[in-house]
Design an enzyme around this catalytic site. Structure first.
Site, PDB file in Angstrom:
ATOM      1  N   ARG A  44       0.847  -1.199   0.000  1.00 61.64           N
ATOM      2  CA  ARG A  44       0.000   0.000   0.000  1.00 61.64           C
ATOM      3  C   ARG A  44       0.884   1.250   0.000  1.00 61.64           C
ATOM      4  O   ARG A  44       0.613   2.232  -0.670  1.00 61.64           O
ATOM      5  CB  ARG A  44      -0.958   0.010   1.205  1.00 61.64           C
ATOM      6  CG  ARG A  44      -1.745   1.303   1.263  1.00 61.64           C
ATOM      7  CD  ARG A  44      -2.955   1.341   2.211  1.00 61.64           C
ATOM      8  NE  ARG A  44      -2.982   0.372   3.261  1.00 61.64           N
ATOM      9  CZ  ARG A  44      -2.270   0.454   4.392  1.00 61.64           C
ATOM     10  NH1 ARG A  44      -1.463   1.476   4.620  1.00 61.64           N
ATOM     11  NH2 ARG A  44      -2.369  -0.497   5.297  1.00 61.64           N
ATOM     12  N   TYR A  93     -16.548  17.111 -15.298  1.00 61.71           N
ATOM     13  CA  TYR A  93     -16.800  15.674 -15.424  1.00 61.71           C
ATOM     14  C   TYR A  93     -17.840  15.274 -14.368  1.00 61.71           C
ATOM     15  O   TYR A  93     -17.703  15.629 -13.190  1.00 61.71           O
ATOM     16  CB  TYR A  93     -15.488  14.911 -15.222  1.00 61.71           C
ATOM     17  CG  TYR A  93     -15.664  13.428 -15.177  1.00 61.71           C
ATOM     18  CD1 TYR A  93     -15.979  12.713 -16.330  1.00 61.71           C
ATOM     19  CD2 TYR A  93     -15.553  12.727 -13.986  1.00 61.71           C
ATOM     20  CE1 TYR A  93     -16.164  11.351 -16.290  1.00 61.71           C
ATOM     21  CE2 TYR A  93     -15.734  11.348 -13.946  1.00 61.71           C
ATOM     22  CZ  TYR A  93     -16.040  10.668 -15.106  1.00 61.71           C
ATOM     23  OH  TYR A  93     -16.223   9.305 -15.061  1.00 61.71           O
ATOM     24  N   ASP A 125      -7.220  19.172 -13.900  1.00 63.75           N
ATOM     25  CA  ASP A 125      -7.526  17.840 -14.426  1.00 63.75           C
ATOM     26  C   ASP A 125      -7.073  17.847 -15.892  1.00 63.75           C
ATOM     27  O   ASP A 125      -7.718  18.449 -16.745  1.00 63.75           O
ATOM     28  CB  ASP A 125      -9.033  17.583 -14.288  1.00 63.75           C
ATOM     29  CG  ASP A 125      -9.447  16.199 -14.788  1.00 63.75           C
ATOM     30  OD1 ASP A 125      -8.708  15.617 -15.609  1.00 63.75           O
ATOM     31  OD2 ASP A 125     -10.521  15.719 -14.364  1.00 63.75           O
ATOM     32  N   LYS A 145      -7.894   7.026 -19.416  1.00 66.26           N
ATOM     33  CA  LYS A 145      -8.207   7.561 -20.739  1.00 66.26           C
ATOM     34  C   LYS A 145      -6.940   7.546 -21.606  1.00 66.26           C
ATOM     35  O   LYS A 145      -6.459   6.487 -21.918  1.00 66.26           O
ATOM     36  CB  LYS A 145      -8.797   8.970 -20.577  1.00 66.26           C
ATOM     37  CG  LYS A 145      -9.839   9.073 -19.434  1.00 66.26           C
ATOM     38  CD  LYS A 145     -11.094   8.274 -19.662  1.00 66.26           C
ATOM     39  CE  LYS A 145     -11.989   8.138 -18.437  1.00 66.26           C
ATOM     40  NZ  LYS A 145     -12.354   9.349 -17.743  1.00 66.26           N
TER      41      LYS A 145
END
Ligand code: PLP
Length: 379
Positions: free
Chosen positions: A46, A98, A170, A195
């Site tokens: 982690r 978004y 972003d 993406k």
């Protein structure tokens, strides 16, 4: 190193064990220690994992930052940024955001006493008016989704710096191939690497890149404390995707230009939203801060019929009807009923997202095939 070289070599060191050219997929949760606290830099996956670290170094390199952080999704990356805040703090954000980011802001973080103010940012004065002593982050998408507005990062960064507010961009739609927000004065770059960065529609992954060490340490603390990390296999796939980012983006942009030109000349099409068009209201600023105009295009049909938009989408054969974007294959979507359905209709229409709006993610197939598919569907 220049950009294309960075996508392949940036932050990468040859693997020590056998000289593997690609970093191995370290599918392990933990690492042996020779004595308590004595280890080779890795304790628990982690916190750190060598495959994820290789990706994080690559991300930092291509965005001209110093620190990269990878997460299980784009939204997990945004979630980590918002956890820098305390109850009572405020965020100013673009209004055509978004849908998932909007949902995270208003349905999750507002419950924790964080306040969000939405505004159009084509004119940065609208941001100035909303700033007060509680404003901690300005959250920006550019190009915006799905209206393709372009926001002046440099001018916002001056406003943010003056008031000691963090500016987060972003950069999912543009990618560092087209736009490098940290160089324009932003503090945080965020990606849905799902993406363009990964680029093959086979992984969900998120990323943050920053320059400032103190900010990186805070975000790394949150990444480890909240634990929304990505696994080694997904890190590997994203790293592989990044190595061809520059060749894919070049073709994406070339195809988008041909398709935008076809659409704008079509008698049944009303408006075309693509920042490369001279008629686009933010064309000038797009030219200044981007090296090309991307491959996301939205358009509306004459008469603004919901039914006709659905028909066009159903008739498309090469363009797949699907959420998401940025993969090698072309996709089409209907924001009002898909990605942006969680935004109230009134608010949606204020930003121009009307019922007939169709959004295309132009892939890297032959442009002639894509155009004839659009042509038959619109007819
Ligand atoms: C997809 C997307 C996100 C969310 O990323 P996930 O990887 O799906 O969590 C955020 N911002 C933009 C602009 C996106 O397109």
């Amino acid at each position: 190193m220049k950009f294309n070289t960075k996508t392949i070599h940036g932050g990468q060191i040859p693997e020590k064990g056998y000289g593997a050219v690609m970093p191995p997929i370290y599918q392990t949760s933990t690492y042996s220690q020779s004595s308590p606290g004595k280890h080779k830099g890795y304790e628990y996956s982690r916190t750190h994992n060598p495959t994820r670290c290789a990706l994080e170094n690559s991300l930092a390199s291509i965005e001209n930052g110093h620190y990269g952080l990878a997460f299980g999704s784009g939204l997990a990356a945004i979630d980590a940024v918002l956890k820098l805040l305390k109850s009572g703090d405020e965020v100013i954000s673009t209004n055509d955001l978004y849908g998932g980011s909007y949902r995270l802001f208003t349905k999750v973080f507002e419950n924790f006493g964080i306040n969000f103010r939405f505004t159009g940012m084509s004119n940065t004065d609208s941001v100035k008016k909303l700033i007060n002593s509680r404003t901690k982050i300005i959250w920006v998408e550019t190009p915006t989704n799905p209206m393709m507005n372009i926001i002046d990062i440099k001018s916002l960064s001056k406003i943010a710096k003056d008031k000691k507010i963090l500016l987060a961009i972003d950069n999912t739609f543009a990618t560092p191939f087209l736009q490098q927000p940290l160089d324009l004065g932003a503090d945080i770059v965020m990606h849905s690497a799902t993406k363009y960065l990964a680029g093959h529609s086979d992984v969900v992954l998120g990323a943050l890149v920053v320059k400032n060490k103190e900010l990186a340490e805070k975000l790394h603390f949150i990444q480890n404390a909240s634990g929304a990390i990505c696994g080694p296999m997904d890190s590997f796939l994203t790293l592989r995707g990044i190595k061809t980012l520059h060749v894919r983006m070049k073709r994406h942009c070339e195809n988008a230009k041909k398709i935008a030109t076809f659409l704008i000349n079509h008698p049944k099409i009303d408006k075309v939203f693509w920042p490369g068009l001279k008629t686009h209201h933010n064309h000038q600023i797009a030219k200044e801060q981007m090296s090309d105009f991307g491959a996301m295009i939205s358009f509306t049909t004459k008469g603004n019929s919901f039914k006709k938009a659905i028909q066009i989408i159903e008739n498309l054969k090469l363009f797949t009807l699907a959420e998401s974007l940025g993969g090698v294959e072309s996709l089409a979507g209907h924001p009002a009923s898909m990605t942006h359905a969680s935004i109230p209709k009134k608010e949606r229409e204020l930003s121009g997202l009307i019922d007939s709006l169709i959004r295309l993610s132009v892939g890297i197939e032959d442009a002639e095939d894509l155009i004839s598919d659009l042509n038959q569907a619109i007819r």
